[in-house]
Motif scaffolding. Structure first.
Motif, PDB file in Angstrom:
ATOM      1  N   LYS A  32     -95.289  91.095 -55.860  1.00 16.81           N
ATOM      2  CA  LYS A  32     -94.262  92.043 -55.440  1.00 16.81           C
ATOM      3  C   LYS A  32     -93.281  92.338 -56.571  1.00 16.81           C
ATOM      4  O   LYS A  32     -93.125  91.550 -57.518  1.00 16.81           O
ATOM      5  CB  LYS A  32     -93.509  91.517 -54.224  1.00 16.81           C
ATOM      6  CG  LYS A  32     -92.758  90.217 -54.454  1.00 16.81           C
ATOM      7  CD  LYS A  32     -92.024  89.765 -53.197  1.00 16.81           C
ATOM      8  CE  LYS A  32     -92.973  89.337 -52.115  1.00 16.81           C
ATOM      9  NZ  LYS A  32     -92.281  88.791 -50.921  1.00 16.81           N
ATOM     10  N   SER A  33     -92.632  93.485 -56.449  1.00 18.53           N
ATOM     11  CA  SER A  33     -91.658  93.906 -57.460  1.00 18.53           C
ATOM     12  C   SER A  33     -90.244  93.818 -56.898  1.00 18.53           C
ATOM     13  O   SER A  33     -90.031  93.939 -55.690  1.00 18.53           O
ATOM     14  CB  SER A  33     -91.943  95.341 -57.906  1.00 18.53           C
ATOM     15  OG  SER A  33     -93.177  95.428 -58.582  1.00 18.53           O
ATOM     16  N   TYR A  34     -89.294  93.622 -57.789  1.00 20.33           N
ATOM     17  CA  TYR A  34     -87.888  93.533 -57.415  1.00 20.33           C
ATOM     18  C   TYR A  34     -87.071  94.504 -58.264  1.00 20.33           C
ATOM     19  O   TYR A  34     -87.407  94.771 -59.423  1.00 20.33           O
ATOM     20  CB  TYR A  34     -87.355  92.113 -57.644  1.00 20.33           C
ATOM     21  CG  TYR A  34     -87.902  91.073 -56.695  1.00 20.33           C
ATOM     22  CD1 TYR A  34     -87.209  90.709 -55.550  1.00 20.33           C
ATOM     23  CD2 TYR A  34     -89.108  90.435 -56.965  1.00 20.33           C
ATOM     24  CE1 TYR A  34     -87.692  89.740 -54.684  1.00 20.33           C
ATOM     25  CE2 TYR A  34     -89.608  89.467 -56.106  1.00 20.33           C
ATOM     26  CZ  TYR A  34     -88.899  89.121 -54.970  1.00 20.33           C
ATOM     27  OH  TYR A  34     -89.387  88.164 -54.117  1.00 20.33           O
ATOM     28  N   ARG A 120     -82.621  91.935 -69.156  1.00 20.20           N
ATOM     29  CA  ARG A 120     -82.823  91.724 -67.720  1.00 20.20           C
ATOM     30  C   ARG A 120     -83.651  90.465 -67.462  1.00 20.20           C
ATOM     31  O   ARG A 120     -83.411  89.735 -66.491  1.00 20.20           O
ATOM     32  CB  ARG A 120     -83.498  92.938 -67.083  1.00 20.20           C
ATOM     33  CG  ARG A 120     -83.588  92.833 -65.573  1.00 20.20           C
ATOM     34  CD  ARG A 120     -84.033  94.118 -64.919  1.00 20.20           C
ATOM     35  NE  ARG A 120     -85.466  94.350 -65.099  1.00 20.20           N
ATOM     36  CZ  ARG A 120     -86.177  95.171 -64.307  1.00 20.20           C
ATOM     37  NH1 ARG A 120     -85.575  95.835 -63.334  1.00 20.20           N
ATOM     38  NH2 ARG A 120     -87.458  95.352 -64.527  1.00 20.20           N
ATOM     39  N   VAL A 121     -84.628  90.213 -68.319  1.00 20.33           N
ATOM     40  CA  VAL A 121     -85.409  88.978 -68.189  1.00 20.33           C
ATOM     41  C   VAL A 121     -84.491  87.769 -68.314  1.00 20.33           C
ATOM     42  O   VAL A 121     -84.569  86.822 -67.521  1.00 20.33           O
ATOM     43  CB  VAL A 121     -86.511  88.913 -69.263  1.00 20.33           C
ATOM     44  CG1 VAL A 121     -87.195  87.553 -69.236  1.00 20.33           C
ATOM     45  CG2 VAL A 121     -87.534  90.014 -69.048  1.00 20.33           C
ATOM     46  N   MET A 122     -83.608  87.794 -69.289  1.00 21.74           N
ATOM     47  CA  MET A 122     -82.732  86.657 -69.532  1.00 21.74           C
ATOM     48  C   MET A 122     -81.667  86.503 -68.455  1.00 21.74           C
ATOM     49  O   MET A 122     -81.349  85.390 -68.037  1.00 21.74           O
ATOM     50  CB  MET A 122     -82.063  86.806 -70.906  1.00 21.74           C
ATOM     51  CG  MET A 122     -83.033  86.789 -72.065  1.00 21.74           C
ATOM     52  SD  MET A 122     -82.215  87.092 -73.657  1.00 21.74           S
ATOM     53  CE  MET A 122     -81.148  85.658 -73.782  1.00 21.74           C
ATOM     54  N   ASP A 129     -92.001  94.805 -65.684  1.00 20.54           N
ATOM     55  CA  ASP A 129     -92.802  95.392 -64.609  1.00 20.54           C
ATOM     56  C   ASP A 129     -92.210  95.139 -63.227  1.00 20.54           C
ATOM     57  O   ASP A 129     -92.809  95.487 -62.208  1.00 20.54           O
ATOM     58  CB  ASP A 129     -94.233  94.853 -64.661  1.00 20.54           C
ATOM     59  CG  ASP A 129     -94.293  93.326 -64.612  1.00 20.54           C
ATOM     60  OD1 ASP A 129     -93.227  92.688 -64.495  1.00 20.54           O
ATOM     61  OD2 ASP A 129     -95.405  92.776 -64.708  1.00 20.54           O
ATOM     62  N   GLY A 130     -91.041  94.536 -63.180  1.00 23.52           N
ATOM     63  CA  GLY A 130     -90.373  94.293 -61.904  1.00 23.52           C
ATOM     64  C   GLY A 130     -90.725  92.982 -61.236  1.00 23.52           C
ATOM     65  O   GLY A 130     -90.156  92.638 -60.195  1.00 23.52           O
ATOM     66  N   LYS A 183     -86.838  83.981 -56.449  1.00 26.29           N
ATOM     67  CA  LYS A 183     -86.215  85.294 -56.405  1.00 26.29           C
ATOM     68  C   LYS A 183     -85.437  85.537 -57.705  1.00 26.29           C
ATOM     69  O   LYS A 183     -85.174  84.601 -58.465  1.00 26.29           O
ATOM     70  CB  LYS A 183     -85.277  85.387 -55.199  1.00 26.29           C
ATOM     71  CG  LYS A 183     -85.996  85.337 -53.869  1.00 26.29           C
ATOM     72  CD  LYS A 183     -85.033  85.498 -52.716  1.00 26.29           C
ATOM     73  CE  LYS A 183     -85.786  85.493 -51.381  1.00 26.29           C
ATOM     74  NZ  LYS A 183     -84.880  85.619 -50.222  1.00 26.29           N
ATOM     75  N   PRO A 184     -85.077  86.784 -57.960  1.00 27.85           N
ATOM     76  CA  PRO A 184     -84.274  87.059 -59.165  1.00 27.85           C
ATOM     77  C   PRO A 184     -83.011  86.217 -59.189  1.00 27.85           C
ATOM     78  O   PRO A 184     -82.402  85.949 -58.146  1.00 27.85           O
ATOM     79  CB  PRO A 184     -83.953  88.554 -59.029  1.00 27.85           C
ATOM     80  CG  PRO A 184     -85.084  89.104 -58.226  1.00 27.85           C
ATOM     81  CD  PRO A 184     -85.434  88.025 -57.242  1.00 27.85           C
ATOM     82  N   THR A 185     -82.647  85.767 -60.377  1.00 23.47           N
ATOM     83  CA  THR A 185     -81.420  84.999 -60.533  1.00 23.47           C
ATOM     84  C   THR A 185     -80.226  85.950 -60.518  1.00 23.47           C
ATOM     85  O   THR A 185     -80.355  87.146 -60.776  1.00 23.47           O
ATOM     86  CB  THR A 185     -81.432  84.210 -61.850  1.00 23.47           C
ATOM     87  OG1 THR A 185     -81.701  85.109 -62.942  1.00 23.47           O
ATOM     88  CG2 THR A 185     -82.503  83.134 -61.831  1.00 23.47           C
TER      89      THR A 185
END
Length: 321
Positions: A32-34, A120-122, A129-130, A183-185
């Motif tokens: 899944k993408s976020y 955004r990764v950091m 790619d989400g 989940k995203p931080t």
């Protein structure tokens, strides 16, 4: 008797249906993408900024520990600026994770990514790619100055063409992703623009939690989801390596079970400077040995300010027979 077999048959069919449904859901839902914000980045060619980025990458943030090939570790430990071209593998229950090529090569590295995508990764743990990433890089609260310095240094390096295969997730890893256990931080607050580098507990808190990730290993955690299961810095996380089991020590100042009960500030600094002792240890000793002494003292003073937590670690290293 026939009725019993009939009931058992329905139970078996029910279990099979649940297993098939679970497998199908995980197979389709794990990828899944976020949505996550793209932090603004200010890339610089200033020598002071690049020096800070280099220091963080090869020192306290220990990016080089994961983003180089194992055969380059000795050269890195000797102070060589080994290209962060990947080649390492991290094998844990959720899968085989392969840190990517961080050189600015367009085809195989980060050359095709924008600075904002890298940031955004950091900051949020979300790839270009989400897809959400496993929490190996807890930099969500890193200062803007340090985040800019790291990206600036990465952009300044020569590109290296080296294709790194994608990470391979086990069914467990895919299930963790499918059910949203990773989940995203999110930064705890608006990240600070900068912090003064000084030997204080305040600066040590920043290093230990948002740069060096001392809390990530020296705390009881679920290695499947990364969830913290007890007081941070109280130790007890077990790593199984090829030659031994390593258990992280309790870093709180508990007088009976804490490591700091037997180490004063000078012995703490001396130990960090001495580097690797046990082969195969997950502790990035080579990177931490390169830290500035001010940073070492800051971390010690922060750890010594923590609430004491009783957690006796009998042995930190148990060799395999």
């Amino acid at each position: 008797m026939k009725k019993i077999f009939k009931v058992l048959g329905y139970l078996v069919l029910g279990v099979l249906f649940i297993c098939v449904a679970l497998f199908t859901y995980v197979s389709f839902a794990w990828n899944k993408s976020y949505d996550a914000p793209f932090p603004s980045v200010s890339v610089s060619t200033d020598s002071t900024v690049l020096a800070r980025g280099q220091y963080l990458i090869y020192g306290p943030a220990h990016c080089a520990t994961c983003h180089i090939a194992p055969e380059d570790y000795d050269a890195m430990s000797a102070g060589e600026l080994v290209p962060l071209a990947g080649g390492n593998e991290i094998v844990i229950p959720p899968g085989i994770f392969r840190p990517r090529n961080l050189t600015p090569d367009v085809e195989t590295g980060i050359g095709s990514l924008t600075n904002e995508e890298v940031a955004r990764v950091m900051r949020f743990g979300v790839g270009h790619d989400g897809r959400v990433l496993f929490p190996f890089m807890p930099f969500e609260n890193m200062t803007e100055e340090d985040l800019n310095a790291i990206i600036s240094f990465l952009r300044s390096r020569p590109p290296v063409s080296k294709k790194i295969e994608a990470s391979d997730y086990t069914f467990l890893g895919k299930a963790v992703l499918a059910f949203g256990m990773i989940k995203p931080t999110t930064p705890g607050a608006t990240p600070k623009k900068a912090l003064k580098q000084e030997a204080t507990a305040v600066y040590g808190e920043y290093l230990a939690n948002s740069v060096a990730n001392c809390a990530g290993c020296h705390s009881p955690r679920d290695l499947k989801s990364g969830e913290f299961l007890g007081p941070k810095f109280s130790g007890g996380l077990v790593f199984e390596e090829k030659n031994a089991f390593f258990t992280t020590p309790n870093l709180t100042p508990d007088p009976e079970t804490g490591l700091l009960a037997t180490w004063n500030e000078e012995s703490f600094v001396t130990r960090l400077k001495s580097g690797l002792v046990h082969e195969g240890t997950p502790m990035p000793w080579s990177s931490f040995a390169m830290m500035d002494e001010v940073d070492m003292r800051a971390i010690y003073r922060y750890l010594n300010s923590l609430p004491p937590t009783k957690n006796l670690i009998e042995k930190t290293v148990v060799m395999k027979e």
